[in-house]
Design a protein around this motif. Structure first.
Motif, mmCIF file in Angstrom:
data_model
loop_
_atom_site.group_PDB
_atom_site.id
_atom_site.type_symbol
_atom_site.label_atom_id
_atom_site.label_comp_id
_atom_site.label_asym_id
_atom_site.label_seq_id
_atom_site.Cartn_x
_atom_site.Cartn_y
_atom_site.Cartn_z
ATOM 1 N N GLU A 63 33.978 7.604 34.298
ATOM 2 C CA GLU A 63 34.861 7.545 35.471
ATOM 3 C C GLU A 63 34.253 8.318 36.636
ATOM 4 O O GLU A 63 34.242 7.829 37.773
ATOM 5 C CB GLU A 63 36.228 8.144 35.141
ATOM 6 N N LEU A 64 33.748 9.495 36.352
ATOM 7 C CA LEU A 64 33.143 10.316 37.402
ATOM 8 C C LEU A 64 31.857 9.690 37.938
ATOM 9 O O LEU A 64 31.606 9.695 39.141
ATOM 10 C CB LEU A 64 32.857 11.727 36.876
ATOM 11 N N LEU A 65 31.041 9.153 37.052
ATOM 12 C CA LEU A 65 29.760 8.571 37.443
ATOM 13 C C LEU A 65 29.925 7.344 38.342
ATOM 14 O O LEU A 65 29.218 7.188 39.336
ATOM 15 C CB LEU A 65 28.959 8.201 36.187
ATOM 16 N N PHE A 66 30.875 6.476 37.993
ATOM 17 C CA PHE A 66 31.025 5.217 38.710
ATOM 18 C C PHE A 66 32.171 5.196 39.720
ATOM 19 O O PHE A 66 32.263 4.277 40.533
ATOM 20 C CB PHE A 66 31.191 4.066 37.716
ATOM 21 N N GLY A 67 33.074 6.171 39.666
ATOM 22 C CA GLY A 67 34.161 6.239 40.638
ATOM 23 C C GLY A 67 35.352 5.354 40.337
ATOM 24 O O GLY A 67 36.268 5.236 41.150
ATOM 25 N N TYR A 68 35.355 4.715 39.191
ATOM 26 C CA TYR A 68 36.472 3.867 38.776
ATOM 27 C C TYR A 68 37.309 4.601 37.730
ATOM 28 O O TYR A 68 36.776 5.384 36.941
ATOM 29 C CB TYR A 68 35.975 2.573 38.118
ATOM 30 N N ALA A 96 21.857 -11.702 21.114
ATOM 31 C CA ALA A 96 21.273 -12.559 20.083
ATOM 32 C C ALA A 96 20.601 -11.728 18.996
ATOM 33 O O ALA A 96 20.605 -12.113 17.821
ATOM 34 C CB ALA A 96 20.278 -13.530 20.701
ATOM 35 N N GLU A 97 20.032 -10.577 19.380
ATOM 36 C CA GLU A 97 19.382 -9.667 18.426
ATOM 37 C C GLU A 97 19.658 -8.230 18.827
ATOM 38 O O GLU A 97 18.760 -7.530 19.306
ATOM 39 C CB GLU A 97 17.875 -9.933 18.396
ATOM 40 N N PRO A 98 20.906 -7.778 18.634
ATOM 41 C CA PRO A 98 21.248 -6.414 19.051
ATOM 42 C C PRO A 98 20.542 -5.369 18.198
ATOM 43 O O PRO A 98 20.410 -5.528 16.985
ATOM 44 C CB PRO A 98 22.763 -6.357 18.863
ATOM 45 N N ARG A 99 20.063 -4.329 18.867
ATOM 46 C CA ARG A 99 19.402 -3.224 18.166
ATOM 47 C C ARG A 99 19.471 -1.987 19.053
ATOM 48 O O ARG A 99 19.693 -2.086 20.261
ATOM 49 C CB ARG A 99 17.963 -3.571 17.825
ATOM 50 N N VAL A 100 19.258 -0.847 18.439
ATOM 51 C CA VAL A 100 19.218 0.395 19.198
ATOM 52 C C VAL A 100 17.974 0.362 20.073
ATOM 53 O O VAL A 100 16.870 0.096 19.585
ATOM 54 C CB VAL A 100 19.163 1.617 18.249
ATOM 55 N N ARG A 101 18.179 0.590 21.357
ATOM 56 C CA ARG A 101 17.021 0.594 22.259
ATOM 57 C C ARG A 101 17.393 1.149 23.627
ATOM 58 O O ARG A 101 18.552 1.228 23.990
ATOM 59 C CB ARG A 101 16.424 -0.788 22.413
ATOM 60 N N GLN A 102 16.358 1.495 24.369
ATOM 61 C CA GLN A 102 16.532 1.885 25.762
ATOM 62 C C GLN A 102 16.475 0.609 26.597
ATOM 63 O O GLN A 102 15.608 -0.238 26.383
ATOM 64 C CB GLN A 102 15.435 2.846 26.201
ATOM 65 N N MET A 103 17.380 0.467 27.516
ATOM 66 C CA MET A 103 17.372 -0.689 28.412
ATOM 67 C C MET A 103 16.275 -0.532 29.447
ATOM 68 O O MET A 103 16.097 0.551 29.995
ATOM 69 C CB MET A 103 18.702 -0.756 29.170
ATOM 70 N N GLY A 104 15.553 -1.602 29.703
ATOM 71 C CA GLY A 104 14.569 -1.614 30.779
ATOM 72 C C GLY A 104 13.654 -0.415 30.785
ATOM 73 O O GLY A 104 13.449 0.200 31.826
ATOM 74 N N ALA A 105 13.098 -0.086 29.634
ATOM 75 C CA ALA A 105 12.295 1.130 29.481
ATOM 76 C C ALA A 105 11.191 1.267 30.529
ATOM 77 O O ALA A 105 10.881 2.368 30.959
ATOM 78 C CB ALA A 105 11.702 1.192 28.083
ATOM 79 N N LEU A 106 10.635 0.170 30.962
ATOM 80 C CA LEU A 106 9.538 0.240 31.932
ATOM 81 C C LEU A 106 9.985 -0.130 33.344
ATOM 82 O O LEU A 106 9.150 -0.285 34.245
ATOM 83 C CB LEU A 106 8.396 -0.683 31.495
ATOM 84 N N LEU A 107 11.283 -0.260 33.535
ATOM 85 C CA LEU A 107 11.816 -0.677 34.834
ATOM 86 C C LEU A 107 12.641 0.430 35.479
ATOM 87 O O LEU A 107 13.132 1.327 34.796
ATOM 88 C CB LEU A 107 12.726 -1.900 34.652
ATOM 89 N N GLU A 108 12.804 0.326 36.778
ATOM 90 C CA GLU A 108 13.722 1.207 37.480
ATOM 91 C C GLU A 108 15.094 0.524 37.455
ATOM 92 O O GLU A 108 15.277 -0.541 38.043
ATOM 93 C CB GLU A 108 13.275 1.423 38.919
ATOM 94 N N LEU A 109 16.029 1.126 36.726
ATOM 95 C CA LEU A 109 17.363 0.556 36.624
ATOM 96 C C LEU A 109 18.285 1.189 37.661
ATOM 97 O O LEU A 109 18.262 2.408 37.857
ATOM 98 C CB LEU A 109 17.948 0.788 35.230
ATOM 99 N N LEU A 110 19.093 0.355 38.294
ATOM 100 C CA LEU A 110 20.044 0.834 39.280
ATOM 101 C C LEU A 110 21.457 0.483 38.851
ATOM 102 O O LEU A 110 21.701 -0.572 38.260
ATOM 103 C CB LEU A 110 19.777 0.208 40.646
ATOM 104 N N ALA A 111 22.382 1.375 39.155
ATOM 105 C CA ALA A 111 23.803 1.142 38.939
ATOM 106 C C ALA A 111 24.496 1.239 40.291
ATOM 107 O O ALA A 111 23.906 1.690 41.276
ATOM 108 C CB ALA A 111 24.362 2.165 37.963
ATOM 109 N N ARG A 112 25.767 0.832 40.309
ATOM 110 C CA ARG A 112 26.513 0.809 41.571
ATOM 111 C C ARG A 112 27.834 1.553 41.415
ATOM 112 O O ARG A 112 28.620 1.254 40.531
ATOM 113 C CB ARG A 112 26.790 -0.636 41.973
ATOM 114 N N HIS A 113 28.051 2.524 42.273
ATOM 115 C CA HIS A 113 29.296 3.280 42.324
ATOM 116 C C HIS A 113 30.362 2.420 42.993
ATOM 117 O O HIS A 113 30.043 1.488 43.748
ATOM 118 C CB HIS A 113 29.061 4.570 43.134
#
Length: 95
Positions: free
Chosen positions: A12-17, A48-65
């Motif tokens: 809630e704090l991170l995204f403002g919702y 299709a093949e869920p597993r424990v992993r880091q999302m976009g390990a080699l990418l710059e990931l952005l989120a939106r508040h």
């Protein structure tokens, strides 16, 4: 399915919702507008093949508040079986 089912106070704090605003919304609402459509095939591939992993390990990931500000994030995914279905726990850290 990629709807938000559980939200903690930090999210809630991170995204403002509020939890109520996030509940049952598609996770894409937390992405920058220009990334939402391209994220859909990535979701399909993951589910299709869920597993424990880091999302976009080699990418710059952005989120939106809620206020529209974008910020860098690091996301880890952990799939678990929940009530006869798949639940993916996402741990999100602001960079």
């Amino acid at each position: 399915r990629a709807e938000i089912q559980f939200v903690n106070r930090q999210a809630e704090l991170l995204f403002g919702y509020s939890r109520k605003e996030l509940y049952d919304q598609h996770v894409n609402m937390l992405l920058p507008q220009n990334k939402r459509e391209s994220h859909i095939p990535h979701l399909a591939t993951y589910f299709a093949e869920p597993r424990v992993r880091q999302m976009g390990a080699l990418l710059e990931l952005l989120a939106r508040h809620k206020n529209g500000n974008e910020f860098g994030v690091q996301i880890y995914l952990v799939p678990i079986m929940w009530n006869d279905g798949l639940l993916v726990v996402a741990t999100i850290r602001k960079l």
